[in-house]
Design an enzyme around this catalytic site. Structure first.
Site, PDB file in Angstrom:
ATOM      1  N   ASN A 198       4.050   0.708   2.304  1.00 38.28           N
ATOM      2  CA  ASN A 198       3.941  -0.372   3.283  1.00 38.28           C
ATOM      3  C   ASN A 198       4.074  -1.722   2.596  1.00 38.28           C
ATOM      4  O   ASN A 198       3.399  -1.991   1.594  1.00 38.28           O
ATOM      5  CB  ASN A 198       2.579  -0.303   3.986  1.00 38.28           C
ATOM      6  CG  ASN A 198       2.323   1.043   4.627  1.00 38.28           C
ATOM      7  OD1 ASN A 198       2.738   1.288   5.751  1.00 38.28           O
ATOM      8  ND2 ASN A 198       1.654   1.929   3.904  1.00 38.28           N
ATOM      9  N   GLU A 226       4.728   7.093   2.460  1.00 34.35           N
ATOM     10  CA  GLU A 226       5.496   5.868   2.674  1.00 34.35           C
ATOM     11  C   GLU A 226       4.913   4.760   1.811  1.00 34.35           C
ATOM     12  O   GLU A 226       3.823   4.902   1.238  1.00 34.35           O
ATOM     13  CB  GLU A 226       5.476   5.449   4.145  1.00 34.35           C
ATOM     14  CG  GLU A 226       4.097   5.100   4.684  1.00 34.35           C
ATOM     15  CD  GLU A 226       4.123   4.729   6.159  1.00 34.35           C
ATOM     16  OE1 GLU A 226       5.217   4.580   6.722  1.00 34.35           O
ATOM     17  OE2 GLU A 226       3.039   4.596   6.740  1.00 34.35           O
ATOM     18  N   GLU A 249       6.466   0.817  12.269  1.00 33.43           N
ATOM     19  CA  GLU A 249       5.199   0.826  11.562  1.00 33.43           C
ATOM     20  C   GLU A 249       4.078   0.956  12.586  1.00 33.43           C
ATOM     21  O   GLU A 249       4.277   0.817  13.783  1.00 33.43           O
ATOM     22  CB  GLU A 249       5.024  -0.473  10.759  1.00 33.43           C
ATOM     23  CG  GLU A 249       6.134  -0.730   9.758  1.00 33.43           C
ATOM     24  CD  GLU A 249       6.174   0.289   8.646  1.00 33.43           C
ATOM     25  OE1 GLU A 249       5.144   0.926   8.375  1.00 33.43           O
ATOM     26  OE2 GLU A 249       7.255   0.467   8.049  1.00 33.43           O
ATOM     27  N   GLY A 250       2.850   1.184  12.078  1.00 32.72           N
ATOM     28  CA  GLY A 250       1.685   1.137  12.942  1.00 32.72           C
ATOM     29  C   GLY A 250       1.191   2.472  13.458  1.00 32.72           C
ATOM     30  O   GLY A 250       0.191   2.548  14.146  1.00 32.72           O
ATOM     31  N   ARG A 265      -7.892   7.750   4.414  1.00 33.79           N
ATOM     32  CA  ARG A 265      -7.948   8.027   5.849  1.00 33.79           C
ATOM     33  C   ARG A 265      -7.944   9.532   6.039  1.00 33.79           C
ATOM     34  O   ARG A 265      -7.137  10.233   5.427  1.00 33.79           O
ATOM     35  CB  ARG A 265      -6.743   7.411   6.573  1.00 33.79           C
ATOM     36  CG  ARG A 265      -6.797   5.908   6.712  1.00 33.79           C
ATOM     37  CD  ARG A 265      -5.509   5.382   7.283  1.00 33.79           C
ATOM     38  NE  ARG A 265      -4.390   5.621   6.376  1.00 33.79           N
ATOM     39  CZ  ARG A 265      -3.132   5.289   6.637  1.00 33.79           C
ATOM     40  NH1 ARG A 265      -2.829   4.738   7.788  1.00 33.79           N
ATOM     41  NH2 ARG A 265      -2.176   5.517   5.770  1.00 33.79           N
ATOM     42  N   LYS A 292      11.190  10.530  11.221  1.00 34.07           N
ATOM     43  CA  LYS A 292      10.533   9.221  11.132  1.00 34.07           C
ATOM     44  C   LYS A 292      11.500   8.104  11.517  1.00 34.07           C
ATOM     45  O   LYS A 292      12.598   8.011  10.954  1.00 34.07           O
ATOM     46  CB  LYS A 292      10.003   8.985   9.709  1.00 34.07           C
ATOM     47  CG  LYS A 292       9.087  10.092   9.198  1.00 34.07           C
ATOM     48  CD  LYS A 292       8.536   9.809   7.824  1.00 34.07           C
ATOM     49  CE  LYS A 292       7.342   8.904   7.895  1.00 34.07           C
ATOM     50  NZ  LYS A 292       6.621   8.797   6.607  1.00 34.07           N
ATOM     51  N   ARG A 305       0.857  -1.192   0.000  1.00 36.25           N
ATOM     52  CA  ARG A 305       0.000   0.000   0.000  1.00 36.25           C
ATOM     53  C   ARG A 305       0.886   1.231   0.000  1.00 36.25           C
ATOM     54  O   ARG A 305       1.699   1.420   0.908  1.00 36.25           O
ATOM     55  CB  ARG A 305      -0.925   0.039   1.214  1.00 36.25           C
ATOM     56  CG  ARG A 305      -2.079   1.042   1.057  1.00 36.25           C
ATOM     57  CD  ARG A 305      -2.872   1.234   2.328  1.00 36.25           C
ATOM     58  NE  ARG A 305      -2.097   1.960   3.332  1.00 36.25           N
ATOM     59  CZ  ARG A 305      -2.066   1.659   4.629  1.00 36.25           C
ATOM     60  NH1 ARG A 305      -2.741   0.627   5.096  1.00 36.25           N
ATOM     61  NH2 ARG A 305      -1.335   2.368   5.468  1.00 36.25           N
ATOM     62  N   SER A 357      -3.131  -2.667   5.829  1.00 38.20           N
ATOM     63  CA  SER A 357      -4.485  -2.963   6.312  1.00 38.20           C
ATOM     64  C   SER A 357      -5.562  -2.075   5.688  1.00 38.20           C
ATOM     65  O   SER A 357      -5.281  -1.157   4.931  1.00 38.20           O
ATOM     66  CB  SER A 357      -4.529  -2.836   7.830  1.00 38.20           C
ATOM     67  OG  SER A 357      -4.177  -1.523   8.211  1.00 38.20           O
ATOM     68  N   LYS A 415      11.807   2.581   6.423  1.00 41.94           N
ATOM     69  CA  LYS A 415      11.939   4.007   6.103  1.00 41.94           C
ATOM     70  C   LYS A 415      13.322   4.310   5.530  1.00 41.94           C
ATOM     71  O   LYS A 415      13.474   5.156   4.647  1.00 41.94           O
ATOM     72  CB  LYS A 415      11.709   4.850   7.358  1.00 41.94           C
ATOM     73  CG  LYS A 415      10.385   4.613   8.075  1.00 41.94           C
ATOM     74  CD  LYS A 415       9.196   5.044   7.258  1.00 41.94           C
ATOM     75  CE  LYS A 415       7.916   5.053   8.100  1.00 41.94           C
ATOM     76  NZ  LYS A 415       7.571   3.747   8.675  1.00 41.94           N
TER      77      LYS A 415
END
Length: 494
Positions: A161, A159, A385-386, A469, A381, A142, A166, A323
């Site tokens: 992923n 970024e 993740e998350g 989002r 950064k 993603r 998800s 990253k």
């Protein structure tokens, strides 16, 4: 599209802050707003746009995931660009993941100070030194973007992923939700501007293709999950869709600890757990240190990497999504190592934003000084993740000063901060009034891609869907699972 008058007024008050056009006239009359919010909550619950509560957790109950009532405007040209370049990004990440020299040189400083990345890299080196058992990898990717406010308003990549990408499941339903709401509010004429979203089917198709590639109809698809799963609907949608699309394909769910305690390798290095041979592994956990409670969970990750099971992600794909690798790819000449066509290179460069290493060299020292002199220009950064791990604003200066002379700084990168245009809308959250406030918001677009192949060949390469989002404009982080963002759909504007 003309800009509604209330928006023009707000723009003048904002001293140069850009606003995207309203999709429908706002604010809604209070009675109408209350009625449609009540309907929207029930729709979300009845269609699985939901999660388990983090404050009142129960396996037997759900609450709807935070959502934006009316879809948010997004430039059509930039949305189409993000769709079109996903195939190039899939190709790029696949080639990066299979370039041992590039991964090693990119991460050599980071692994000295970041224990988590070092543990991943040790697994990577072990399986490569032993000889990779399963040459095929499945990438469920993603790529995330924001529109950067400028004279051209172009998307810039936040970024990419490569693990636990998800919300493909719920995002598919949110598109249908926003269609329903527009119809309820009397705006059926606007449905044509909500793009179709087949993320769930596309991601599941990739998993089924990998399962078929293993060539054992009795083998299962294994989801590696957290000890406690809050984002249950998104995961289960994938599981149920796989069974619907191919009744022969069975999904099982296990934690890393389960794998440590009960998994083993067969004589041909097949992965066996609870009597089941595993054809493919989909990691929805394993992307942060807290998922590994002890060395035995790390041993389980190594066991899985040594197996014949096809992984999403394989260990090299996991490392390719760090990253630090993203920052290295932004260096002059890096993309040309992997993409032969100049047109592909230029299209990817167009969406890259400024990324800077904090290594102990001349460029790293320059980046440190940039962060100290102009902290609000950047986001700091780490290799995490998350959500919830980045540093913003004046805190960037403090963080960089603190680690200026420490090797710790090499585990971080500096990214130019993107300033997206604002939109206006209603964010609906559990436990909040049925008359939400009209707020300023910013949105982040995610594009899903699926790629399958080995070190020599890509056999499957598709763009399969999207998600949006959205968060209030004053919030730095925007993860839905972290409770800060809200699910949304892009409404395409010209």
């Amino acid at each position: 599209m003309s800009v509604p008058q209330p928006l023009l007024k707000k723009r003048k008050m904002s001293e140069g802050i850009k606003y995207l056009p309203l999709v429908i006239p706002l604010p809604l009359p209070e009675d109408q707003l209350k009625e449609v919010v009540e309907k929207s909550k029930d729709w979300a619950l009845m269609h699985g746009a939901a999660m388990r509560s983090k404050t009142q957790f129960s396996e037997d109950s759900l609450q709807f995931a935070p959502f934006v009532l009316i879809p948010s405007a997004f430039p059509r040209r930039e949305f189409m660009k993000s769709i079109e370049i996903q195939l190039i990004l899939n190709e790029l990440m696949h080639k990066v993941a299979h370039d041992r020299e590039f991964l090693t040189s990119s991460l050599k400083e980071t692994i000295k100070v970041d224990e988590f990345t070092r543990n991943l890299f040790q697994i990577y080196e072990t399986v490569h030194d032993e000889g990779v058992t399963q040459r095929a990898s499945l990438g469920l990717l993603r790529s995330d973007y924001m529109v950067h406010s400028s004279s051209t308003d172009k998307i810039k990549q936040i970024e990419l992923n490569t693990i636990a990408s998800s919300f493909g499941g719920i995002a598919t339903h949110i598109t249908l939700f926003n269609r329903y709401i527009l119809q309820e509010l009397g705006h059926s004429d606007k449905l044509k501007n909500l793009p179709d979203n087949n993320a769930l089917e596309g991601l599941c198709s990739g998993m089924i293709e990998a399962w078929k590639l293993y060539d054992d109809p009795q083998a299962v698809i294994l989801f590696i999950i957290e000890d406690v799963t809050f984002n249950i609907c998104d995961q289960r949608f994938h599981e149920f869709k796989i069974r619907e699309m191919n009744p022969q394909a069975r999904v099982i769910r296990r934690t890393l600890t389960d794998m440590a305690e009960r998994a083993s390798l067969g004589k041909n290095k097949e992965l066996i757990i609870d009597g089941c041979i595993v054809a493919m592994i989909y990691f929805r956990a394993g992307y942060e240190p807290g998922h590994y409670h002890s060395q035995k969970e790390w041993d389980a990750r190594l066991l899985m990497e040594r197996s014949r099971a096809i992984k999403s992600p394989s260990i090299q794909y996991h490392l390719a999504g760090t990253k630090k690798v993203q920052q290295t790819l932004a260096r002059p000449g890096a993309l040309e190592q992997f993409l032969c066509e100049p047109s592909k290179v230029e299209r990817i460069k167009e969406v890259f934003t400024g990324l800077y290493s904090l290594d102990f060299d001349e460029l790293g020292d320059q980046a440190v000084q940039l962060a100290i002199d102009n902290p609000e220009r950047f986001v700091l950064k780490p290799q995490r993740e998350g959500g919830g791990n980045n540093v913003y604003g004046l805190e960037v200066r403090d963080a960089v000063k603190k680690m200026k002379n420490s090797q710790e700084r090499t585990a971080w990168i500096l990214m130019e901060r993107i300033h997206p245009p604002l939109s206006r809308g209603y964010i609906v959250r559990p436990g909040v009034s049925n008359v939400p406030e009209l707020v300023d918001m910013v949105s982040e677009l995610g594009i899903f891609g699926v790629v399958i192949g080995d070190s020599e060949t890509i056999t499957y390469n598709k763009q399969v869907g999207h998600m949006l989002r959205t968060k209030v404009s004053t919030a730095n982080e925007g993860g839905v699972a972290a409770g800060l963002g809200a699910l949304d759909s892009p409404y395409l504007i010209d």
